[in-house]
Motif scaffolding. Structure first.
Motif, PDB file in Angstrom:
ATOM      1  N   ILE A  17     -63.867  28.499-190.056  1.00  0.00           N
ATOM      2  CA  ILE A  17     -63.858  27.895-188.721  1.00  0.00           C
ATOM      3  C   ILE A  17     -64.063  26.384-188.829  1.00  0.00           C
ATOM      4  O   ILE A  17     -63.379  25.594-188.158  1.00  0.00           O
ATOM      5  N   ALA A  18     -64.968  25.951-189.720  1.00  0.00           N
ATOM      6  CA  ALA A  18     -65.214  24.515-189.894  1.00  0.00           C
ATOM      7  C   ALA A  18     -63.935  23.800-190.335  1.00  0.00           C
ATOM      8  O   ALA A  18     -63.590  22.744-189.796  1.00  0.00           O
ATOM      9  N   LEU A  19     -63.207  24.383-191.306  1.00  0.00           N
ATOM     10  CA  LEU A  19     -61.980  23.735-191.783  1.00  0.00           C
ATOM     11  C   LEU A  19     -60.940  23.639-190.663  1.00  0.00           C
ATOM     12  O   LEU A  19     -60.277  22.618-190.509  1.00  0.00           O
ATOM     13  N   ILE A  20     -60.811  24.716-189.863  1.00  0.00           N
ATOM     14  CA  ILE A  20     -59.846  24.693-188.759  1.00  0.00           C
ATOM     15  C   ILE A  20     -60.215  23.593-187.765  1.00  0.00           C
ATOM     16  O   ILE A  20     -59.367  22.786-187.371  1.00  0.00           O
ATOM     17  N   LEU A  21     -61.492  23.527-187.399  1.00  0.00           N
ATOM     18  CA  LEU A  21     -61.938  22.486-186.466  1.00  0.00           C
ATOM     19  C   LEU A  21     -61.698  21.099-187.053  1.00  0.00           C
ATOM     20  O   LEU A  21     -61.276  20.174-186.355  1.00  0.00           O
ATOM     21  N   PHE A  22     -61.949  20.961-188.354  1.00  0.00           N
ATOM     22  CA  PHE A  22     -61.729  19.665-189.008  1.00  0.00           C
ATOM     23  C   PHE A  22     -60.260  19.258-188.894  1.00  0.00           C
ATOM     24  O   PHE A  22     -59.951  18.122-188.534  1.00  0.00           O
ATOM     25  N   PHE A  23     -59.340  20.194-189.176  1.00  0.00           N
ATOM     26  CA  PHE A  23     -57.918  19.826-189.127  1.00  0.00           C
ATOM     27  C   PHE A  23     -57.482  19.525-187.692  1.00  0.00           C
ATOM     28  O   PHE A  23     -56.674  18.625-187.461  1.00  0.00           O
ATOM     29  N   ILE A  24     -58.031  20.258-186.725  1.00  0.00           N
ATOM     30  CA  ILE A  24     -57.713  19.949-185.330  1.00  0.00           C
ATOM     31  C   ILE A  24     -58.180  18.532-184.995  1.00  0.00           C
ATOM     32  O   ILE A  24     -57.431  17.724-184.435  1.00  0.00           O
ATOM     33  N   ALA A  25     -59.398  18.197-185.386  1.00  0.00           N
ATOM     34  CA  ALA A  25     -59.943  16.873-185.081  1.00  0.00           C
ATOM     35  C   ALA A  25     -59.189  15.785-185.850  1.00  0.00           C
ATOM     36  O   ALA A  25     -58.885  14.719-185.306  1.00  0.00           O
ATOM     37  N   ALA A  26     -58.848  16.045-187.121  1.00  0.00           N
ATOM     38  CA  ALA A  26     -58.254  15.017-187.975  1.00  0.00           C
ATOM     39  C   ALA A  26     -56.808  14.717-187.594  1.00  0.00           C
ATOM     40  O   ALA A  26     -56.356  13.586-187.715  1.00  0.00           O
ATOM     41  N   THR A  27     -56.068  15.749-187.144  1.00  0.00           N
ATOM     42  CA  THR A  27     -54.666  15.513-186.793  1.00  0.00           C
ATOM     43  C   THR A  27     -54.543  14.890-185.415  1.00  0.00           C
ATOM     44  O   THR A  27     -53.485  14.394-185.058  1.00  0.00           O
ATOM     45  N   GLY A  28     -55.604  14.924-184.628  1.00  0.00           N
ATOM     46  CA  GLY A  28     -55.556  14.310-183.313  1.00  0.00           C
ATOM     47  C   GLY A  28     -54.715  15.076-182.314  1.00  0.00           C
ATOM     48  O   GLY A  28     -54.213  14.508-181.345  1.00  0.00           O
ATOM     49  N   ILE A  29     -54.535  16.379-182.532  1.00  0.00           N
ATOM     50  CA  ILE A  29     -53.803  17.225-181.590  1.00  0.00           C
ATOM     51  C   ILE A  29     -54.450  17.093-180.210  1.00  0.00           C
ATOM     52  O   ILE A  29     -53.790  17.032-179.188  1.00  0.00           O
ATOM     53  N   THR A  30     -55.782  17.047-180.217  1.00  0.00           N
ATOM     54  CA  THR A  30     -56.496  16.821-178.959  1.00  0.00           C
ATOM     55  C   THR A  30     -57.391  15.597-179.115  1.00  0.00           C
ATOM     56  O   THR A  30     -57.910  15.327-180.199  1.00  0.00           O
ATOM     57  N   LYS A  31     -57.541  14.848-178.058  1.00  0.00           N
ATOM     58  CA  LYS A  31     -58.381  13.650-178.096  1.00  0.00           C
ATOM     59  C   LYS A  31     -59.848  14.009-177.797  1.00  0.00           C
ATOM     60  O   LYS A  31     -60.724  13.153-177.850  1.00  0.00           O
ATOM     61  N   SER A  32     -60.076  15.279-177.512  1.00  0.00           N
ATOM     62  CA  SER A  32     -61.417  15.701-177.099  1.00  0.00           C
ATOM     63  C   SER A  32     -62.464  15.452-178.185  1.00  0.00           C
ATOM     64  O   SER A  32     -62.254  15.740-179.356  1.00  0.00           O
ATOM     65  N   LYS A  33     -63.601  14.893-177.763  1.00  0.00           N
ATOM     66  CA  LYS A  33     -64.698  14.663-178.720  1.00  0.00           C
ATOM     67  C   LYS A  33     -65.457  15.948-179.000  1.00  0.00           C
ATOM     68  O   LYS A  33     -66.226  16.025-179.959  1.00  0.00           O
ATOM     69  N   ALA A  34     -65.230  16.941-178.151  1.00  0.00           N
ATOM     70  CA  ALA A  34     -65.988  18.189-178.284  1.00  0.00           C
ATOM     71  C   ALA A  34     -65.706  18.869-179.614  1.00  0.00           C
ATOM     72  O   ALA A  34     -66.594  19.487-180.196  1.00  0.00           O
ATOM     73  N   VAL A  35     -64.458  18.724-180.116  1.00  0.00           N
ATOM     74  CA  VAL A  35     -64.095  19.401-181.364  1.00  0.00           C
ATOM     75  C   VAL A  35     -64.985  18.893-182.501  1.00  0.00           C
ATOM     76  O   VAL A  35     -65.525  19.682-183.288  1.00  0.00           O
ATOM     77  N   HIS A  36     -65.162  17.574-182.563  1.00  0.00           N
ATOM     78  CA  HIS A  36     -66.002  16.993-183.612  1.00  0.00           C
ATOM     79  C   HIS A  36     -67.467  17.429-183.442  1.00  0.00           C
ATOM     80  O   HIS A  36     -68.167  17.691-184.419  1.00  0.00           O
TER      81      HIS A  36
END
Ligand code: HEM
Length: 118
Positions: A17-36
């Motif tokens: 789950i951590a890796l998935i969240l990291f890739f979501i945050a790193a690719t910038g698919i969403t600008k949401s700060k909540a992911v980080h």
């Protein structure tokens, strides 16, 4: 605390789950700060589940290497995201992330608990 140490499933769940969240945050698919933010919570869960396995099952120095690699990998994820936020180059940290990810998976899967691929 058997649920933490009887198998590696919980640990695997937390780092996947951590890796998935990291890739979501790193690719910038969403600008949401909540992911980080949620990712940082998962760092703790990865640490707790990995730390519990470590203190229960450590039999040789390879466990120390696995421990260190896991912590370094979390460090690389955090460095990449923070540097991206500051618009600083993160290439070096991506390279380190890739190498350390490979090494962490290798050691995790080599050690005695759970899956034993190498
Ligand atoms: C995102 C970071 C991490 C990744 C990708 C990762 C990956 C893995 C993998 C693939 C396994 C093998 C599971 C199995 O064979 O069933 C594992 C087991 C383990 N991990 Fe992690 N891990 C991470 C972080 C950590 C941290 C921070 C620690 C220590 C605090 C840690 C300590 C352990 C221990 C002690 C084991 C059991 C080793 C064994 O005997 O198989 N891990 N991890």
């Amino acid at each position: 605390m058997g649920f933490l140490t009887d198998s590696t499933h919980l640990h695997i769940t937390t780092w996947v789950i951590a890796l998935i969240l990291f890739f979501i945050a790193a690719t910038g698919i969403t600008k949401s700060k909540a992911v980080h933010m949620v990712l940082r919570l998962f760092y703790i869960l990865v640490l707790v589940s990995g730390g519990a396995l470590f203190f229960q099952w450590r039999v040789n120095y390879e466990y120390d290497i696995k421990f260190l690699l896991g912590i370094l990998l979390i460090g690389m994820m955090e460095m990449i995201l923070v540097r991206q936020k500051k618009n600083k180059p993160a290439g070096l940290f991506w390279a380190l992330f890739a190498i350390i990810l490979f090494a962490t998976l290798f050691y995790g899967l080599k050690l005695q608990m759970g899956f034993d691929l190498f």
